[in-house]
Design an enzyme around this catalytic site. Structure first.
Site, PDB file in Angstrom:
ATOM      1  N   CYS A   1     -19.497   3.236  -0.986  1.00  0.00           N
ATOM      2  CA  CYS A   1     -19.846   2.520  -2.225  1.00  0.00           C
ATOM      3  C   CYS A   1     -21.126   3.015  -2.901  1.00  0.00           C
ATOM      4  O   CYS A   1     -21.071   3.488  -4.037  1.00  0.00           O
ATOM      5  CB  CYS A   1     -19.947   1.039  -1.930  1.00  0.00           C
ATOM      6  SG  CYS A   1     -18.448   0.406  -1.179  1.00  0.00           S
TER       7      CYS A   1
ATOM      8  N   LEU B   1     -18.220  -7.572  -0.764  1.00  0.00           N
ATOM      9  CA  LEU B   1     -18.119  -7.510   0.700  1.00  0.00           C
ATOM     10  C   LEU B   1     -18.882  -6.313   1.253  1.00  0.00           C
ATOM     11  O   LEU B   1     -18.871  -5.250   0.654  1.00  0.00           O
ATOM     12  CB  LEU B   1     -16.662  -7.330   1.137  1.00  0.00           C
ATOM     13  CG  LEU B   1     -15.616  -8.318   0.660  1.00  0.00           C
ATOM     14  CD1 LEU B   1     -14.243  -7.881   1.157  1.00  0.00           C
ATOM     15  CD2 LEU B   1     -15.956  -9.701   1.171  1.00  0.00           C
TER      16      LEU B   1
ATOM     17  N   ASP C   1       0.865  -1.193   0.000  1.00  0.00           N
ATOM     18  CA  ASP C   1       0.000   0.000   0.000  1.00  0.00           C
ATOM     19  C   ASP C   1       0.894   1.233   0.000  1.00  0.00           C
ATOM     20  O   ASP C   1       1.957   1.230   0.617  1.00  0.00           O
ATOM     21  CB  ASP C   1      -0.902   0.001   1.234  1.00  0.00           C
ATOM     22  CG  ASP C   1      -2.109   0.904   1.051  1.00  0.00           C
ATOM     23  OD1 ASP C   1      -3.216   0.375   0.864  1.00  0.00           O
ATOM     24  OD2 ASP C   1      -1.939   2.155   1.077  1.00  0.00           O
TER      25      ASP C   1
HETATM   26  C1  UGA Z   1     -22.250  -2.288  -0.153  1.00  0.00           C
HETATM   27  C2  UGA Z   1     -22.828  -3.600  -0.698  1.00  0.00           C
HETATM   28  O1  UGA Z   1     -23.834  -4.090   0.188  1.00  0.00           O
HETATM   29  C3  UGA Z   1     -21.730  -4.649  -0.843  1.00  0.00           C
HETATM   30  O2  UGA Z   1     -22.262  -5.827  -1.432  1.00  0.00           O
HETATM   31  C4  UGA Z   1     -20.629  -4.077  -1.748  1.00  0.00           C
HETATM   32  O3  UGA Z   1     -19.556  -4.989  -1.874  1.00  0.00           O
HETATM   33  C5  UGA Z   1     -20.097  -2.792  -1.133  1.00  0.00           C
HETATM   34  O4  UGA Z   1     -21.182  -1.849  -0.999  1.00  0.00           O
HETATM   35  C6  UGA Z   1     -19.050  -2.255  -2.066  1.00  0.00           C
HETATM   36  O5  UGA Z   1     -19.393  -1.846  -3.171  1.00  0.00           O
HETATM   37  O6  UGA Z   1     -17.859  -2.375  -1.749  1.00  0.00           O
HETATM   38  P1  UGA Z   1     -21.559  -1.384   2.265  1.00  0.00           P
HETATM   39  O7  UGA Z   1     -21.253  -0.087   1.606  1.00  0.00           O
HETATM   40  O8  UGA Z   1     -20.588  -1.957   3.235  1.00  0.00           O
HETATM   41  O9  UGA Z   1     -21.746  -2.542   1.158  1.00  0.00           O
HETATM   42  O10 UGA Z   1     -22.900  -1.184   3.034  1.00  0.00           O
HETATM   43  P2  UGA Z   1     -24.399  -1.751   3.029  1.00  0.00           P
HETATM   44  O11 UGA Z   1     -24.577  -2.704   4.129  1.00  0.00           O
HETATM   45  O12 UGA Z   1     -24.801  -2.213   1.683  1.00  0.00           O
HETATM   46  O13 UGA Z   1     -25.180  -0.425   3.409  1.00  0.00           O
HETATM   47  C7  UGA Z   1     -25.059   0.762   2.624  1.00  0.00           C
HETATM   48  C8  UGA Z   1     -25.930   1.857   3.189  1.00  0.00           C
HETATM   49  O14 UGA Z   1     -27.308   1.544   2.968  1.00  0.00           O
HETATM   50  C9  UGA Z   1     -25.782   2.105   4.680  1.00  0.00           C
HETATM   51  O15 UGA Z   1     -25.727   3.493   4.906  1.00  0.00           O
HETATM   52  C10 UGA Z   1     -27.046   1.523   5.278  1.00  0.00           C
HETATM   53  O16 UGA Z   1     -27.431   2.163   6.468  1.00  0.00           O
HETATM   54  C11 UGA Z   1     -28.048   1.758   4.161  1.00  0.00           C
HETATM   55  N1  UGA Z   1     -29.176   0.819   4.176  1.00  0.00           N
HETATM   56  C12 UGA Z   1     -28.987  -0.502   3.968  1.00  0.00           C
HETATM   57  C13 UGA Z   1     -30.465   1.311   4.391  1.00  0.00           C
HETATM   58  O17 UGA Z   1     -30.684   2.522   4.568  1.00  0.00           O
HETATM   59  N2  UGA Z   1     -31.519   0.428   4.373  1.00  0.00           N
HETATM   60  C14 UGA Z   1     -31.347  -0.886   4.164  1.00  0.00           C
HETATM   61  O18 UGA Z   1     -32.374  -1.632   4.159  1.00  0.00           O
HETATM   62  C15 UGA Z   1     -30.060  -1.368   3.965  1.00  0.00           C
END
Ligand code: UGA
Length: 446
Positions: free
Chosen positions: A275, A163, A33
């Site tokens: 993301c 992930l 890195d």
């Molecule tokens: C997301 C995807 O879920 C992963 O599959 C992907 O690999 C990753 O982006 C990426 O592109 O690297 P992540 O950003 O860790 O993962 O978070 P999520 O769990 O998907 O949540 C994203 C946002 O959506 C959070 O702010 C969460 O609070 C919000 N969210 C999620 C909601 O408001 N409602 C929901 O029902 C679910």
């Protein structure tokens, strides 16, 4: 069969989980890195960010020598390994398109290393890149720098990552699918064999496809999940205008339909993180560049911009003028189980509250150091959830940490100036809280 040696360039949460995942299964992994601070921590066996379950395995793999971390030595990492993952960041530009500077820099270094290598090496793009990037940016740089032919002298794949932060290490071993976009059959075979060995009997479906389809699968997946969230937040806004309606009940019933499914239908303050906001914007920009205007995704993005500011609106409805009002904010991270605040929905909320003269006190179980770098002295920081409620005029629940779910109406009544609660993540039972507090929530009709 001897295990291939693996290099991972860029150790953000995707790169580090990939590196530690392979190292934990006995592969020799060399990570590199360009951020010395990050690399030094990893060398000591300490993750540079909060990610459950990762610390113990990182320490173990560093100690047993399966994982090595280098500072800005991409070429050395490539020269000593057989398969090279690229997991560097692809940040947004102001127009929403992705900035490929890191991808390009790393591709130049990998290409230079390939020019010195006699044995076959597969380069795997894991960073999220828009369709066409691996073929039109990475491949030519590798070929020019190495003076070798992609497909015969070295391999090239695009292998998107799915992930989730907060459960990234668990997800590393429990994928729903593996997508391998390939330049040629030999590259894809090499990577498929690697994953068959890595997952053993639990190997998930492996999808073999083209480079650009693999790139699009990643964006389409994240964009659909973001669409589900903005959709349910749209229904939530309708519910708020309909007496007796509750978006939670709507989502629960909708989710029982197998065609819809229950996940990603939690209404709240919108999606944040490194993301979804970036990927939706990038897909819009990329689609426009290809000549198609994706109006649906523009609406998804617009709904998400408005959503957090509803918390401020609710505050004003309860308190009137916000000048000198004490607002307690529970939760700073963009979601639970992470200290990441990139695009956290709480940022526009705090900015708006302070702009209107409110005094903000915030608490988060792990994201306080991150918050201090963003807000400095603009807000106060509490030492616990209860401490945060002290003397507050109103409390906003901004992240659904499990420790906040344990709070009871009496905790708010006993500690706040007045128990006005805005449940931005729907963690409390409205029946219980409405009896004892002034309770408003996203998606709850009056
Ligand atoms: C997301 C995807 O879920 C992963 O599959 C992907 O690999 C990753 O982006 C990426 O592109 O690297 P992540 O950003 O860790 O993962 O978070 P999520 O769990 O998907 O949540 C994203 C946002 O959506 C959070 O702010 C969460 O609070 C919000 N969210 C999620 C909601 O408001 N409602 C929901 O029902 C679910």
């Amino acid at each position: 069969m001897e295990k291939p040696r693996i290099s991972v360039i860029g150790v953000g949460y995707v790169g580090l989980c990939t590196a530690v995942g392979f190292a934990s299964k006995g592969y020799t992994v060399i990570a590199s890195d360009n951020d010395p601070e990050k690399a030094d921590k990893i060398k000591e066996g300490i993750p540079p960010f909060h990610e459950p379950d990762l610390p113990a395995m990182l320490r173990e793999t560093i100690q047993n020598g399966h994982l090595h971390c280098l500072t800005n030595q991409t070429q050395k990492a490539v020269l000593e390994t057989d398969i090279t993952y690229v997991a560097v960041g692809t940040p947004s530009r102001p127009d929403g398109s992705i900035d490929l500077q890191c991808i390009e820099t790393v591709s130049h270094d990998i290409g230079k290393a390939l020019s010195k290598k006699s044995q076959y090496n597969v380069v795997v793009v894991k960073s999220t890149v828009v369709p066409g990037t691996t073929q039109n940016t990475v491949k030519p740089i590798l070929e020019i720098e190495s003076k070798k032919k992609c497909g015969t002298d070295f391999g090239l794949c695009m292998n998107p990552e799915f992930l989730r932060q907060g459960s990234a290490f668990h997800d590393t071993f429990n994928a729903d699918r593996v997508v391998i976009g390939g330049n040629d059959k030999k590259s894809v075979d090499t990577l498929e064999n690697l994953y068959k060995d890595f997952y053993g009997v639990n190997v998930p479906p492996i999808i073999r496809t083209t480079l650009s389809t693999a790139e699009l699968i990643k964006y389409a997946s994240n964009s659909l999940l973001a669409t589900k969230i903005s959709f349910i937040n749209t229904i939530a806004s309708m519910c708020e205008k309909i007496p007796g309606a509750d978006v939670k009940a709507v989502a629960a019933a909708m989710g029982l339909d197998k065609r819809i499914g229950p996940l990603f239908l939690d209404a709240g303050l919108g999606y944040g993180g490194s993301c979804f906001p970036k990927d939706v914007k990038a897909l819009i920009a990329c689609s426009k560049a290809f000549g198609y205007n994706p109006e649906l995704l523009e609406s998804v993005e617009n709904v998400n911009q408005i959503q957090p500011l509803k918390a401020v609106q609710f505050c004003k409805e309860q308190l009137g003028n916000l000048k000198d009002k004490n607002i307690a904010i529970l939760g700073l991270a963009f979601k639970p189980d992470t200290d990441d605040m990139r695009e956290a929905r709480v940022i526009p909320i705090i900015n708006q509250l302070t702009k209107e003269g409110a005094q903000v006190t915030a608490y988060d179980p792990v994201a306080m150091p991150t918050a201090k770098k963003i807000f400095n002295n603009q807000i106060k920081y509490a030492t616990s959830a209860i401490n945060c409620l002290n003397d507050a005029d109103c409390c906003i629940i901004a992240t659904e940490w499990s420790e906040f779910k344990k709070l009871k109406p009496k905790d708010f009544k006993e500690n706040m100036k007045q128990p006005i609660i805005i449940d931005g993540r729907r963690i409390f039972d409205p029946e219980e809280f409405k009896q004892n507090t002034h309770f408003a929530a996203i998606g709850l009709g009056e």
